[in-house]
Design a protein around this motif. Sequence first.
Motif, mmCIF file in Angstrom:
data_model
loop_
_atom_site.group_PDB
_atom_site.id
_atom_site.type_symbol
_atom_site.label_atom_id
_atom_site.label_comp_id
_atom_site.label_asym_id
_atom_site.label_seq_id
_atom_site.Cartn_x
_atom_site.Cartn_y
_atom_site.Cartn_z
ATOM 1 N N VAL A 72 0.787 -1.371 -0.014
ATOM 2 C CA VAL A 72 -0.011 0.034 -0.051
ATOM 3 C C VAL A 72 0.875 1.167 0.138
ATOM 4 O O VAL A 72 2.050 1.152 0.697
ATOM 5 C CB VAL A 72 -0.855 0.113 1.248
ATOM 6 C CG1 VAL A 72 -2.249 0.755 0.969
ATOM 7 C CG2 VAL A 72 -1.476 -1.565 1.780
ATOM 8 N N PRO A 73 0.320 2.312 -0.609
ATOM 9 C CA PRO A 73 1.196 3.617 -0.595
ATOM 10 C C PRO A 73 1.298 4.080 0.784
ATOM 11 O O PRO A 73 0.168 3.873 1.621
ATOM 12 C CB PRO A 73 0.440 4.676 -1.273
ATOM 13 C CG PRO A 73 -0.441 3.549 -2.558
ATOM 14 C CD PRO A 73 -0.548 2.446 -1.700
ATOM 15 N N ASP A 84 0.984 7.163 2.396
ATOM 16 C CA ASP A 84 0.108 7.974 2.849
ATOM 17 C C ASP A 84 -1.401 7.390 3.168
ATOM 18 O O ASP A 84 -2.109 7.509 4.175
ATOM 19 C CB ASP A 84 -0.166 9.272 1.829
ATOM 20 C CG ASP A 84 1.193 9.987 1.663
ATOM 21 O OD1 ASP A 84 1.850 10.331 2.945
ATOM 22 O OD2 ASP A 84 1.299 10.920 0.849
ATOM 23 N N GLU A 85 -1.516 6.568 2.090
ATOM 24 C CA GLU A 85 -3.111 5.743 2.241
ATOM 25 C C GLU A 85 -3.230 5.037 3.725
ATOM 26 O O GLU A 85 -4.190 5.002 4.375
ATOM 27 C CB GLU A 85 -3.223 5.150 1.032
ATOM 28 C CG GLU A 85 -4.867 4.338 1.043
ATOM 29 C CD GLU A 85 -4.721 3.331 -0.100
ATOM 30 O OE1 GLU A 85 -4.068 3.175 -1.087
ATOM 31 O OE2 GLU A 85 -5.613 2.651 -0.021
ATOM 32 N N LEU A 86 -2.029 4.289 3.747
ATOM 33 C CA LEU A 86 -1.777 3.577 4.993
ATOM 34 C C LEU A 86 -2.124 4.265 6.149
ATOM 35 O O LEU A 86 -2.767 3.954 7.247
ATOM 36 C CB LEU A 86 -0.545 2.814 5.004
ATOM 37 C CG LEU A 86 -0.331 1.616 6.030
ATOM 38 C CD1 LEU A 86 -1.174 0.743 6.016
ATOM 39 C CD2 LEU A 86 1.088 1.133 6.088
ATOM 40 N N ASP A 111 -3.464 7.135 6.648
ATOM 41 C CA ASP A 111 -4.734 7.705 6.836
ATOM 42 C C ASP A 111 -5.740 6.582 7.370
ATOM 43 O O ASP A 111 -6.328 6.768 8.463
ATOM 44 C CB ASP A 111 -5.335 8.313 5.444
ATOM 45 C CG ASP A 111 -4.853 9.599 5.181
ATOM 46 O OD1 ASP A 111 -4.246 10.295 6.182
ATOM 47 O OD2 ASP A 111 -5.140 9.892 3.969
ATOM 48 N N LEU A 112 -5.342 5.515 7.000
ATOM 49 C CA LEU A 112 -6.264 4.547 7.338
ATOM 50 C C LEU A 112 -6.032 4.099 8.965
ATOM 51 O O LEU A 112 -6.925 3.717 9.611
ATOM 52 C CB LEU A 112 -6.021 3.377 6.293
ATOM 53 C CG LEU A 112 -7.092 2.060 6.351
ATOM 54 C CD1 LEU A 112 -8.522 2.979 5.677
ATOM 55 C CD2 LEU A 112 -6.697 1.173 5.112
ATOM 56 N N THR A 153 -7.726 6.780 11.166
ATOM 57 C CA THR A 153 -9.249 6.701 11.272
ATOM 58 C C THR A 153 -9.516 5.217 12.103
ATOM 59 O O THR A 153 -10.259 5.395 13.142
ATOM 60 C CB THR A 153 -9.914 6.482 10.019
ATOM 61 O OG1 THR A 153 -8.687 6.499 9.025
ATOM 62 C CG2 THR A 153 -10.965 7.275 9.854
#
Lengths: 142, 275, 229
Positions: free
Chosen positions: A111-112, A114-116, A118-119, A122
């Motif tokens: 996974v990239p 940043d995406e990781l 963020d996830l 949350t």
Amino acid sequence: MMNEGWTSVVFNNRDPVYLQVVRHFKEQIATGRLKAGQVIPSRRELGALLKINPNTAQKAYKEMEEQRLIITEGNSPSRITEEAAILRAIRSELIESAVESFVVSVRRIDVPVDELLDLVRTKYVEERARTNQAEEGGSIHD
Amino acid sequence: MNRYLKLVNMEIHRFRYILASLMVVTLLSQCGSLIWTIQRVVSAKEKGLTQAEVGFAIPKFLSFPWAIVNTKVWFILPILLSITVLVLYSMIIWYRDWFGRSTFIYRLLMLPSARWVLYVSKLTAILTFVFSMIAFQLVLLVGENMLFKTIVPAGMRTDSTFVEASTIIPVLDTLLPKQFEQFIYSYGLGIIGVIVIFTAVLLERSYRRLGILYAIGYSAACVGVILSPFILGLDRSNSYWYPSEIYTMELAACLLISVISVCLGFWLLRKKITV
Amino acid sequence: MIEVIDVHKRFRGRKVLNGVSFTAEKGQITCLIGINGAGKSTILKAIMGLTPLKSGMIRIDDAPVGPAMYEKVAFVPDHLTTPTGMRLSEGIQFMKDFYRNWNDVRANELLAFFKLDRTERVGNLSKGMAAKYSLLLGLSQDTDYILMDEPFSGIDMFSREIIAEVFSTDLIEDRGVLLTTHEIDDMEHLIDQAVLLQNGSVQLAFDCEEMRTTEGKSVIDVMREVYTG
């Protein structure tokens, strides 16, 4: 009072039990349930609390003494260390090892970053809110 | 010694109800039949009835031995019952520790004293039961004699001695010997019998299925050895041996059987017994 | 140390024990594991001198089996060994009368801990209560070693929990404990040493924590390998 946080320990069968006990102590210290200088149960009491055999409790205490996590002076009961450096190290050790195993499993999905992140943010906030609520709810019933 | 007495005490304690029952049965059977027999004759005599009218013999005078003889079956039956129960219990005293919900034999064999003490305490218990019954029968005879005198008016009875009463039927004669020598023979043979039974049981308990054969073989051999002097001709006047020689042989045979049985029993308990 | 050395035993033509060797140390909980009929109970009986052996040797602290050892080793079989007509208190008195090592204070503590009624007759005990009573009789002897045959088998869950608690107390500490089981689940964390038995001989004997440290395997993992592999 002593029983708090002790009876709920669930051991897995593949890791040495004494190391799991040590880990449990570290978690208690990291989360502040065990304070610096606090007297801990004797190995006999610990054996009874965790339902492990006294030899294992003895081994766990020996390991913790070697890691200077606890101090036993003469015949007085063992206490959690007051050395700030060691206590700090415990916290970072626990976080590091948790993140390490997380990274190992998530690496496979590629996974990239940043995406990781963020996830993670949350999920982590959600989860903490949920568990805090559950704990408060639990304490009302007590 | 202390442990031995405690074990004996425990064995007696475990048998107490059965022993008491045997005594009660003997008391009821003997006294009941005695009263019935005497009453029947006494009332017939009082009414002046003849033998033909009542259908049983009416003697001129009543005596205690006469009363015993005429109540024969109900007098002897409880004695035979007691003997049977005690012989059977010589085996059950062991088997009861192996069978049932609780296997006491584990505990007994794990006691921190020599195992032969178990053997001796069980033997002592059996002998205690036997002599308790004998003593009870003796007391009972005295009581029954008093009962007889109370029921039968003085004019209708003749007096008798205790020995006359106790020799009138063969079972009593054997159980209550008049001479000390006879007493030794009767009870000596009895004790040897119990020892042989004990050893046979221990053979079975040690070797189980094969042990049954050993036990039967051993018992048969013991009976054979005991009887062998007779076979040699104790009762034949033209025998090669003098009676005194056969008597000595018989004594030796009994001694041999006792020693071998006891030693074998002790050895089985020590080395071969299995729970 | 209890040493079992090359023990052979036959029963009804079958080789029940076929060269069993292992040791059980003082201060350790050693568990004999094997399916029913693997000869576990027979080994305990043989150690206690309750059944003869065809060959082999059993030594306890370098001494052979004999009456003196009954003050040194206690045995808790998987069934009652007190006459059913006795009251619990009479069974305890019997032990007190015969064993010098009897610890009456502990017996009373255990009566309270197990919630046993001393006036009850032994024959009226439920299975769980009977197991606790047997354990009481074994633990109240101040022995160096204690042997237990299937202490968790065939009893209710709550009794199992209470009995398991005994293993994490000073009742067990410093003694050598040798117990048998055919299912390990309740006891994974309780035992120090495991001895796996199959077809009358020892397949594998190991230190549980060492096995977890060096190979990351639980006792059940090892059992699976030995019994099915």
